[in-house]
Write an enzyme that holds these catalytic residues in place. Structure first.
Site, PDB file in Angstrom:
ATOM      1  N   CYS A   1      34.148  45.647  31.079  1.00 17.95           N
ATOM      2  CA  CYS A   1      33.955  44.937  32.345  1.00 17.95           C
ATOM      3  C   CYS A   1      34.488  43.495  32.248  1.00 17.95           C
ATOM      4  CB  CYS A   1      32.498  44.996  32.765  1.00 17.95           C
ATOM      5  SG  CYS A   1      32.326  44.825  34.551  1.00 17.95           S
TER       6      CYS A   1
ATOM      7  N   HIS B   1      31.246  50.691  32.553  1.00 18.89           N
ATOM      8  CA  HIS B   1      30.330  50.510  31.414  1.00 18.89           C
ATOM      9  C   HIS B   1      30.090  51.845  30.690  1.00 18.89           C
ATOM     10  CE1 HIS B   1      29.096  46.325  32.162  1.00 18.89           C
ATOM     11  NE2 HIS B   1      29.362  46.616  33.419  1.00 18.89           N
TER      12      HIS B   1
ATOM     13  N   GLU C   1      28.927  52.379  27.862  1.00 20.81           N
ATOM     14  CA  GLU C   1      27.695  52.399  27.050  1.00 20.81           C
ATOM     15  C   GLU C   1      26.529  53.054  27.789  1.00 20.81           C
ATOM     16  OE1 GLU C   1      29.002  49.791  28.542  1.00 20.81           O
ATOM     17  OE2 GLU C   1      27.545  48.271  29.125  1.00 20.81           O
TER      18      GLU C   1
HETATM   19  N1  GLN Z   1      31.295  39.089  36.372  1.00 22.34           N
HETATM   20  C1  GLN Z   1      32.264  40.150  36.462  1.00 22.34           C
HETATM   21  C2  GLN Z   1      32.310  40.772  37.839  1.00 22.34           C
HETATM   22  O1  GLN Z   1      31.376  40.638  38.594  1.00 22.34           O
HETATM   23  C3  GLN Z   1      32.023  41.192  35.411  1.00 22.34           C
HETATM   24  C4  GLN Z   1      30.759  41.950  35.609  1.00 22.34           C
HETATM   25  C5  GLN Z   1      30.330  42.708  34.384  1.00 22.34           C
HETATM   26  O2  GLN Z   1      30.813  42.429  33.289  1.00 22.34           O
HETATM   27  N2  GLN Z   1      29.420  43.626  34.546  1.00 22.34           N
HETATM   28  O3  GLN Z   1      33.252  41.421  38.185  1.00 22.34           O
END
Ligand code: GLN
Length: 542
Positions: A389, A515, A517
């Site tokens: 992310c 994600h 994980e």
């Molecule tokens: N802050 C980033 C976004 O909102 C990444 C979010 C995250 O890593 N879950 O896109």
């Protein structure tokens, strides 16, 4: 209980006493696994007494990881344990907070549903709690068993409506349909060399004052509980001796189901609830645990993030490394690197000797530049890199700055005036002003591009992974990045969103917008983690 809530499901309510952090989530998950191993359909619900509608807007230091479900709910991290232990996917119905319950009841009041009546904790709030539990029970057909974990510790003001609701359910459905399990602590006092039962007695007394008599006590302890002690606890708490279950400290959380089974936990509950089921089949679980106990290799992987001071913020990542280590016959040692401390000059010192670096998700610009420095270091030194992310955003920004030469390229999230916004706000996010539950959330399909590293790892073209973000790769730069050697191995089905970015000209440089994980399970590690650990091992042996 209203007829609309009637269900064949049996309920097991899990409460906790004495102190918090005794591992109620692990104990509930373990019981779930044991019942599932006997062929029953089991799901778990977490009731959280805090007033936030969900943990999505809380700081990780307050709450730990926010666990996202397939259907896009932002939930308590215990749901991660439930999924990893039970190997099923959960959703919105599996977690409720005081805030959610009140929100529902107040909306009904405004609509006029209670016209003429005074709206009260009992019965309106307690009814809404029961309704939530029974709606889950009836989802997916009737579940055989729903385990309900009540957050917090008995005696907390906040959890009283939840305890009252589960007390009522016991009364309405009877002992054949409802069981109460209470988790307590039996501390060992080194100066007197004794184990103390008084905290357990007090905690059960408190529970009984509310009107709940536990059927089973699970006692967390450093030392074995002998027969005499179990008898003493049982007698003071009105629980049969064999229902006083020892939960001894374990080296791994994955040992807990086996320990509790040895103590007879599932047998007692099956008998009380009259559940028809088979003998437990825990072979794959035991085998995986044995592998974990006999790992022969070790690698060190750095997690470079902002919340390294509270490991609960990265719970699912930590567990994913346990799972993926096992299939690689490797113990993964984690080095926590605070990204705020990393600079271009210090990256080599802080990351020296690691065989891989992972940059996890995150929000806010604190530590962002440190993460960029870490990416540059691993890219230039051919160290395996895994970006999740925000980790993908870092990979893209670093590549833009240092390979393409887009001076001061940045994410729009941190530098809205940057000349080169290589990461931008998602279109669908542009009109959103409310913070709670408004990110791009939940499982979405992703097309893996044949020939990519991602394809090699997944071995399939269509995957489904969970998201939680507002920003994404800026499509405008796609050609330029591809020309310079970045490959977009995963795209949304309409090919508009970049879901995975990799550098083919590097031994292992993979990042994803989702994600992974959140989908790794004890007996089924996630392919990306599995391959990353494999790459780290290969790097180390070089
Ligand atoms: N802050 C980033 C976004 O909102 C990444 C979010 C995250 O890593 N879950 O896109």
């Amino acid at each position: 209980m209203p007829r609309s809530l009637k269900t064949k499901t049996k309920f097991i309510f899990f409460t906790g006493g004495v102190v918090s952090s005794l591992g109620k989530g692990i104990a509930a998950s373990s019981l779930g696994r044991l019942l599932k191993a006997r062929g029953l359909s089991v799901t778990i619900m977490k009731l959280d007494p805090y007033i936030n509608v969900d943990p999505g807007t809380m700081n990780p230091y307050q709450h730990g990881e926010v666990y996202v479900t397939d259907d896009g709910a932002e939930t308590d991290l215990d749901l991660g344990h439930y999924e990893r232990f039970l190997d099923i996917s959960m959703g919105k119905l599996n977690n409720a907070t005081t805030g959610q319950i009140y929100e529902k009841v107040i909306a009904r009041e405004r609509r006029g549903d209670y016209l003429g009546g005074t709206v009260q904790v009992i019965p309106h709030i307690t009814d809404a709690i029961k309704e939530g539990i029974c709606t889950l029970a009836k989802s997916d057909g009737d579940w055989d068993v729903v385990i309900v974990e009540i957050g917090g510790t008995v005696g907390d003001i906040e959890s009283q409506p939840f305890l009252e609701a589960i007390r009522q359910m016991g009364l309405e459905l009877g002992q054949r349909n409802v069981a109460y399990v209470h988790l307590t602590l039996v501390p060992y006092i080194p100066t007197s060399g004794e184990m103390k039962t008084k905290p357990t007695q007090h905690s059960v007394k408190e529970l009984r004052e509310i009107g709940i008599q536990p059927d089973v006590l699970i006692c967390r302890t450093e030392h074995n509980l002998d027969k005499k002690l179990k008898h003493k606890i049982g007698m003071f708490c009105s629980v049969p001796d064999n229902a006083v279950i020892e939960a001894i400290d374990a080296e791994s959380i994955y040992e807990v189901p086996l320990n509790l089974e040895r103590e007879g936990l599932s047998k007692i509950l099956i008998k009380q609830l009259g559940l028809k089921c088979s003998k437990p089949d825990l072979d794959d679980w035991k085998q995986t645990l044995e592998q974990w106990q006999n790992l022969t290799n070790e690698v060190e992987i750095a997690i470079c993030g902002k919340y390294t001071g509270l490991h609960d913020s990265y719970k699912s990542i930590i567990e994913s490394f346990v799972h993926s280590g096992i299939v690689n016959d490797t113990r993964v040692k984690l080095r926590w690197v605070n990204s705020e401390k990393v600079t271009e000059n210090k990256a080599d010192k802080l990351l020296e000797g690691v065989s891989g670096v992972l940059i996890p998700g995150g929000f806010g610009d604190r530590g962002f530049e440190g993460k960029i420095a870490a990416v540059q270091y691993v890219r230039e030194n051919n160290i395996p890199f895994f970006g999740i992310c925000l980790g993908l955003h870092c990979a893209v920004v670093e590549f833009g700055r240092n390979i393409i030469g887009l001076k001061n390229a940045n994410s729009f999230e941190f530098a809205p005036r940057t000349k080169y916004p290589v990461i931008v706000l998602l279109d669908e996010q542009k009109k959103i002003t409310k913070k709670g539950g408004t990110m791009r959330l939940g499982a979405m399909p992703c097309h893996i591009q044949p020939g990519s590293k991602a394809y090699k790892i997944y071995g399939q073209e269509l995957i489904n992974e969970r998201h939680r973000h507002r920003y994404e790769f800026n499509d405008m730069y796609k050609k330029q990045f591809e020309k310079a050697g970045m490959r977009f191995g995963g795209l949304s089905p309409d090919h508009k969103l970049v879901e995975m970015a990799e550098i083919p000209d590097h031994p292992w440089f993979v990042s994803c917008q989702f994600h992974p994980e959140l989908k790794s399970r004890f007996t089924k590690p996630h392919p990306l983690f599995r391959d990353f650990v494999k790459a780290a091992l290969a790097y180390k042996s070089k």
